[in-house]
Write an enzyme that holds these catalytic residues in place. Sequence first.
Site, short mmCIF file in Angstrom:
data_model
loop_
_atom_site.label_atom_id
_atom_site.label_comp_id
_atom_site.label_asym_id
_atom_site.label_seq_id
_atom_site.Cartn_x
_atom_site.Cartn_y
_atom_site.Cartn_z
N CYS A 121 1.14 -1.01 0.07
CA CYS A 121 0.13 -0.38 0.19
C CYS A 121 1.08 0.95 0.01
CB CYS A 121 -0.99 0.20 1.26
SG CYS A 121 -2.04 1.27 0.89
N LYS A 197 -12.30 -4.45 2.52
CA LYS A 197 -11.45 -3.64 3.19
C LYS A 197 -12.29 -2.82 3.89
CE LYS A 197 -7.42 -1.24 4.40
NZ LYS A 197 -5.60 -0.90 4.15
N LYS A 250 -11.95 -7.51 6.36
CA LYS A 250 -11.08 -6.63 7.57
C LYS A 250 -12.93 -5.36 7.99
CE LYS A 250 -7.22 -4.19 7.14
NZ LYS A 250 -6.09 -3.16 6.65
N SER A 276 -6.38 -3.57 14.07
CA SER A 276 -5.38 -3.19 15.54
C SER A 276 -6.68 -2.13 16.68
CB SER A 276 -4.69 -1.52 15.08
OG SER A 276 -5.10 -1.00 14.44
N TYR A 315 -2.63 -9.31 15.87
CA TYR A 315 -1.35 -9.39 17.07
C TYR A 315 -1.77 -10.21 17.39
CZ TYR A 315 -1.61 -5.24 14.19
OH TYR A 315 -1.90 -4.21 12.56
C1 PBG Z 1 -2.16 0.45 4.50
C2 PBG Z 1 -3.10 -0.58 5.49
C3 PBG Z 1 -4.00 -0.84 7.38
C4 PBG Z 1 -4.26 -2.18 7.87
C5 PBG Z 1 -3.43 -2.89 7.11
N1 PBG Z 1 -3.04 -1.68 6.13
C6 PBG Z 1 -4.70 0.80 7.86
C7 PBG Z 1 -5.33 2.17 6.80
O1 PBG Z 1 -5.81 1.41 5.84
O2 PBG Z 1 -5.73 2.63 7.35
C8 PBG Z 1 -5.39 -1.52 9.29
C9 PBG Z 1 -5.05 -2.64 9.86
C10 PBG Z 1 -4.75 -2.73 11.68
O3 PBG Z 1 -5.37 -1.75 11.76
O4 PBG Z 1 -4.42 -3.28 12.56
N2 PBG Z 1 -3.51 1.08 4.05
#
Ligand code: PBG
Length: 339
Positions: A121, A197, A250, A276, A315
């Site tokens: 990304c 996502k 996710k 997270s 995690y």
């Molecule tokens: C990058 C990405 C994100 C996450 C995984 N890849 C953050 C986002 O899209 O802002 C989130 C992972 C997490 O919250 O543990 N785009």
Amino acid sequence: MSRFPTVRMRRVRENATLRNMLTEVVLEPRHLILPVFVCPGKGVSNPIPSLPGVSHWSVDRLPEVVEPAAAVGVRAFLFFGLPTYKDSDGTSAFDPEQPVQRAMRRLRSMYPDVLLIADTCMCEYTSHGHCGHLRPDGGVDNDETLSLLSRAAVSQAEAGAHMVAPSDMMDGRVSAIRAALDAAGFSGVGIMSYAAKLASAFYGPFRDAAGSAPSFGDRRGYQLPPSNPREIMRDALMDVGEGADMLIVKPAGPCLDIAARLRERTDLPLAGYVVSGEYAMLHAAVSDCSLDRTRALLEYHTAVRRAGCDLVITYFAAELAALAADQASQRGLVFPITL
Ligand code: PBG
């Protein structure tokens, strides 16, 4: 129809041995993927305040994360990087000297049995924190971003990634990345796409950890609306058509319905990402609201498997796998973590 009192459901669950024998969904260490944050420098292990118990690691110290996890059976890791510089196009995403690429090179030679997955990304690498090239009006330019993502994926594959995991949510990124990998001679490198996502509040702690919060606006122009299950399914199934090898949903907990529907609609392997904010939520509930930690973690992650996910990115991966090792020694069983 079967009726009480001829049928008594409790006959199959009053006995502990029978309960164990009849367990349908198990969580095993081989199902778990541990996300890892790699940072520049040497000798660094910095606790991440928003993710208690998770740290930033410099490449030289990665064995301290990988070895204990691998020892309890976690053999797959998903890498995020903190680059040494950022610019408007996120060019450090395809710089071979940046932390993720250095980590891939190092770990690939050290641990032949470990599966290395690189998150692909732009948001960690762009100065503005959006997931791609910006148009003059501030929106993310989809088609311009595809070539940036493709370069990042090829650079990760060159460094030794077994799989790349595009998390940007641009249209067409799976076919663009597939074509770029194939053209560069990496037809064996798989794509684990973040197919569903959501534009979620649950990424908050990650953005602190990765320094990837957008400096203006939000990601609703490219991530999926949590209120739109049909749109989510259409978008996710696009990735199947484009040649994704595995799909990720996710945040896992808020997406269990989507996981279950995808399970019905595709035979691709599915992964649920306990993100997270879910980590933070579980952590806070355990420490502030006296939930039983082990049982809460098992119940939560088992639900992700029950919804139809083969794999769980979390995690908590090493902690969960250690529970399995514990259970094995107590019961003389080889694998499952059951509730
Ligand atoms: C990058 C990405 C994100 C996450 C995984 N890849 C953050 C986002 O899209 O802002 C989130 C992972 C997490 O919250 O543990 N785009």
